[in-house]
Write a protein that holds these residues in place. Structure first.
Motif, mmCIF file in Angstrom:
data_model
loop_
_atom_site.group_PDB
_atom_site.id
_atom_site.type_symbol
_atom_site.label_atom_id
_atom_site.label_comp_id
_atom_site.label_asym_id
_atom_site.label_seq_id
_atom_site.Cartn_x
_atom_site.Cartn_y
_atom_site.Cartn_z
ATOM 1 N N GLY A 361 0.814 -1.204 0.000
ATOM 2 C CA GLY A 361 0.000 0.000 0.000
ATOM 3 C C GLY A 361 0.851 1.258 0.000
ATOM 4 N N GLY A 362 0.360 2.278 -0.691
ATOM 5 C CA GLY A 362 1.036 3.569 -0.710
ATOM 6 C C GLY A 362 0.040 4.692 -0.931
ATOM 7 N N ASP A 363 0.085 5.690 -0.074
ATOM 8 C CA ASP A 363 -0.751 6.880 -0.184
ATOM 9 C C ASP A 363 0.067 8.043 0.370
ATOM 10 O OD1 ASP A 363 -3.290 6.924 -1.408
ATOM 11 O OD2 ASP A 363 -4.156 5.674 0.160
ATOM 12 N N PRO A 364 -0.412 9.273 0.263
ATOM 13 C CA PRO A 364 0.330 10.376 0.854
ATOM 14 C C PRO A 364 0.673 10.112 2.317
ATOM 15 C CG PRO A 364 -1.430 11.239 -0.516
ATOM 16 C CD PRO A 364 -1.608 9.760 -0.479
ATOM 17 N N GLY A 365 1.980 10.013 2.623
ATOM 18 C CA GLY A 365 2.411 9.771 3.988
ATOM 19 C C GLY A 365 2.327 8.326 4.443
ATOM 20 N N VAL A 366 2.105 7.406 3.515
ATOM 21 C CA VAL A 366 1.927 5.995 3.887
ATOM 22 C C VAL A 366 2.732 5.093 2.954
ATOM 23 C CG1 VAL A 366 0.290 4.081 4.162
ATOM 24 C CG2 VAL A 366 -0.430 6.433 4.676
ATOM 25 N N VAL A 367 3.495 4.169 3.542
ATOM 26 C CA VAL A 367 4.089 3.050 2.816
ATOM 27 C C VAL A 367 3.855 1.813 3.677
ATOM 28 C CG1 VAL A 367 6.119 2.126 1.651
ATOM 29 C CG2 VAL A 367 5.926 4.597 1.993
ATOM 30 N N ALA A 368 3.307 0.747 3.087
ATOM 31 C CA ALA A 368 2.937 -0.411 3.901
ATOM 32 C C ALA A 368 3.013 -1.702 3.099
ATOM 33 C CB ALA A 368 1.532 -0.226 4.472
ATOM 34 N N GLY A 369 3.209 -2.801 3.801
ATOM 35 C CA GLY A 369 3.207 -4.116 3.182
ATOM 36 C C GLY A 369 2.659 -5.149 4.142
ATOM 37 N N MET A 370 1.903 -6.117 3.607
ATOM 38 C CA MET A 370 1.369 -7.233 4.385
ATOM 39 C C MET A 370 1.389 -8.482 3.514
ATOM 40 S SD MET A 370 -2.432 -7.880 6.079
ATOM 41 C CE MET A 370 -3.176 -8.388 4.502
ATOM 42 N N PHE A 371 2.324 -9.383 3.773
ATOM 43 C CA PHE A 371 2.482 -10.579 2.954
ATOM 44 C C PHE A 371 2.837 -11.778 3.828
ATOM 45 C CE2 PHE A 371 3.158 -7.252 -0.150
ATOM 46 C CZ PHE A 371 2.653 -7.777 -1.336
ATOM 47 N N PHE A 372 2.527 -12.984 3.327
ATOM 48 C CA PHE A 372 3.006 -14.198 3.972
ATOM 49 C C PHE A 372 3.533 -15.160 2.917
ATOM 50 C CE2 PHE A 372 -1.317 -15.541 2.900
ATOM 51 C CZ PHE A 372 -1.197 -16.898 2.605
ATOM 52 N N SER A 373 4.427 -16.037 3.351
ATOM 53 C CA SER A 373 4.986 -17.057 2.473
ATOM 54 C C SER A 373 4.116 -18.304 2.548
ATOM 55 C CB SER A 373 6.415 -17.410 2.888
ATOM 56 O OG SER A 373 6.826 -18.634 2.299
ATOM 57 N N PRO A 374 3.538 -18.760 1.421
ATOM 58 C CA PRO A 374 2.729 -19.982 1.462
ATOM 59 C C PRO A 374 3.564 -21.223 1.768
ATOM 60 C CG PRO A 374 3.039 -19.246 -0.803
ATOM 61 C CD PRO A 374 3.581 -18.159 0.084
ATOM 62 N N GLU A 375 4.860 -21.132 1.562
ATOM 63 C CA GLU A 375 5.726 -22.287 1.819
ATOM 64 C C GLU A 375 6.037 -22.448 3.300
ATOM 65 O OE1 GLU A 375 10.173 -23.969 0.602
ATOM 66 O OE2 GLU A 375 9.258 -22.359 -0.567
ATOM 67 N N THR A 376 6.329 -21.336 3.980
ATOM 68 C CA THR A 376 6.721 -21.414 5.390
ATOM 69 C C THR A 376 5.599 -21.020 6.352
ATOM 70 O OG1 THR A 376 7.528 -19.119 5.465
ATOM 71 C CG2 THR A 376 9.080 -20.834 4.729
ATOM 72 N N GLY A 377 4.586 -20.316 5.851
ATOM 73 C CA GLY A 377 3.526 -19.829 6.719
ATOM 74 C C GLY A 377 3.929 -18.635 7.554
ATOM 75 N N LEU A 378 5.053 -18.006 7.212
ATOM 76 C CA LEU A 378 5.538 -16.835 7.940
ATOM 77 C C LEU A 378 4.985 -15.566 7.311
ATOM 78 C CD1 LEU A 378 7.569 -16.011 10.261
ATOM 79 C CD2 LEU A 378 9.194 -15.542 8.409
ATOM 80 N N GLY A 379 4.380 -14.706 8.134
ATOM 81 C CA GLY A 379 3.808 -13.467 7.634
ATOM 82 C C GLY A 379 4.503 -12.255 8.208
ATOM 83 N N ARG A 380 4.551 -11.173 7.401
ATOM 84 C CA ARG A 380 5.202 -9.940 7.825
ATOM 85 C C ARG A 380 4.317 -8.736 7.528
ATOM 86 N NH1 ARG A 380 10.258 -10.373 4.098
ATOM 87 N NH2 ARG A 380 8.822 -11.721 2.964
ATOM 88 N N ILE A 381 4.377 -7.770 8.438
ATOM 89 C CA ILE A 381 3.649 -6.506 8.274
ATOM 90 C C ILE A 381 4.606 -5.366 8.573
ATOM 91 C CG2 ILE A 381 1.861 -5.014 9.250
ATOM 92 C CD1 ILE A 381 0.262 -7.597 9.859
ATOM 93 N N LEU A 382 4.580 -4.343 7.732
ATOM 94 C CA LEU A 382 5.360 -3.124 7.979
ATOM 95 C C LEU A 382 4.514 -1.927 7.574
ATOM 96 C CD1 LEU A 382 7.892 -1.608 8.758
ATOM 97 C CD2 LEU A 382 8.893 -2.176 6.543
#
Length: 413
Positions: A361-382
């Motif tokens: 995601g990106g908007d004025p004043g915003v940068v963001a990510g939300m993803f997970f790996s289907p192989e490991t089941g590990l998810g990350r948010i920033l």
């Protein structure tokens, strides 16, 4: 005598086993704490560079949160810390709720993805270049609708919340005054119907509906209106009742009134320039206000759903949500990435060299990510409260944080 000794021996052995297990758990707990402390130390070094005003980072798996921490400031002027409970909008990550909502509405018997959108909308939407080819819900949900994001859309969707905004907001001069706010349906009707005030033929591409993937914020917002019309429930209320409440995302919502306003972060053009508070007329495509703590609950649910253990949708519909939606002919040239129902199936997000599922995601004043790996089941948010367009160091720092979350997450998972 020997018979009497046997229970004592068993009790003694059990006590030793319990103590060993407890010692093992204590050692593991200390190891986990050391890993988390090391990650926090690495992220503190990035915070100390004073390019990103504030951010929060989270690591999750199917069982919940493994790491969740805030860094920097949500308000530089007051020196308010950015924490794991700090709230801000997350831009296009918001679209993932449209995908869940579509399948929830389908489970309720309110719509079908193959239906033409004109069966539900209060106005007709027709590509003037192909008036005889109906646009379907599936076209909207896979970004193949031929509805385009033009300047008419971008220049009218951002609405200032106050007239007396700081001068620094001039870097985003296209923001409209507060009295420009109109209902979602009226905004979309103005853009997409021939007699609409904001209508131009360029709002539609010359391709046939369904022919090619072309990412569309306007199309995503229209999809939310389809859900609203089909269920006879405002989209914000529908998502509150069917996603946010069941997941106990109690600090999330689509307006300031729906969340704890004292926890909302300011947004920044760069480290020196605070932006004025704004909202989006096209709020379903990017206006969700949430925190990394709450968003972690959504990502955990996505991981559960991928592995067949989700709670919001049936196992069959979760399977459909995570299926590749684009044919080889629909995928744009120069990429092998496919797309789900408002989910990005990419390889290479922010330097990753493996497949992930989620959204950025990106908007004025915003940068963001939300993803997970289907192989490991590990998810990350920033989630960051600082724009990337005015400081070319922001994205490299995002990549560094993102990489650290994967490295340390693999040790915690």
């Amino acid at each position: 005598m020997m018979k009497n000794l046997i229970p004592l021996i068993l009790i003694f052995a059990l006590a030793i086993s319990c103590r060993q297990r407890q010692n093992s758990e204590n050692n593991q707990s200390k190891e986990y704490s050391a890993i988390k402390d090391s990650l926090t130390s690495d992220l503190d070094k990035i915070k100390d560079k004073k390019n990103i005003v504030g951010f929060s980072a989270s690591i999750v798996n199917e069982n919940g949160i493994l790491y969740n921490q805030g860094f920097g400031y949500s308000n530089l002027e007051t020196q308010t810390k950015y924490t794991k409970n700090t709230i801000q909008n997350i831009a296009s990550i918001s679209k993932t709720l449209i995908g869940i909502s579509l399948f929830k509405a389908q489970e309720m018997g309110k719509l079908d993805l193959e239906d033409p959108i004109d069966e539900y909308l209060p106005f007709k939407v027709i590509n003037p270049n192909h008036p005889n080819i109906p646009i379907t819900i599936r076209h909207l949900s896979t970004h193949t609708s031929t509805i385009m994001d033009t300047d008419n859309f971008w220049e009218n969707t951002y609405i200032l919340k106050k007239s007396d905004h700081p001068k620094s907001v001039s870097v985003f001069g296209y923001m409209k005054p507060p009295d420009s706010k109109i209902p979602l349906a009226d905004f979309l009707k103005s853009l997409l119907t021939e007699k609409g005030q904001l209508y131009i033929s360029e709002n539609f591409s010359k391709l046939k509906p369904g022919e090619k993937f072309s990412y569309s914020n306007l199309g995503a917002t229209l999809c939310a209106l389809v859900i609203e019309s089909a269920t006879e429930t405002p989209y914000d209320k529908f998502t509150q009742e069917n996603i946010l409440n069941p997941l106990k995302m109690d600090n999330s919502g689509w307006s300031i009134k729906a969340v704890d306003s004292t926890n909302i972060s300011k947004l920044y053009g760069n480290y020196e320039s605070v932006l004025a508070d704004y909202s989006l007329l096209s709020y379903p495509d990017g206006g969700l206000l949430t925190s990394s703590s709450d968003l972690s609950k959504l990502l955990t649910e996505f991981i559960k759903g991928y592995y067949g253990n989700g709670t919001l949708l049936s196992k069959e519909n979760y399977k459909r949500l995570f299926e590749n939606q684009l044919t080889e002919q629909q995928i744009p040239e120069g990429t092998d990435d496919n797309f789900g129902i408002f989910l990005d199936f990419s390889k290479g997000f922010m330097g990753d060299d493996f497949k992930t599922i989620g959204h950025s995601g990106g908007d004025p004043g915003v940068v963001a990510g939300m993803f997970f790996s289907p192989e490991t089941g590990l998810g990350r948010i920033l989630i960051m409260n600082t724009d990337s367009d005015f400081d070319d160091r922001i994205i490299p720092q995002f990549k560094k944080i993102w990489s650290n979350l994967n490295t340390y997450g693999s040790k915690l998972n």
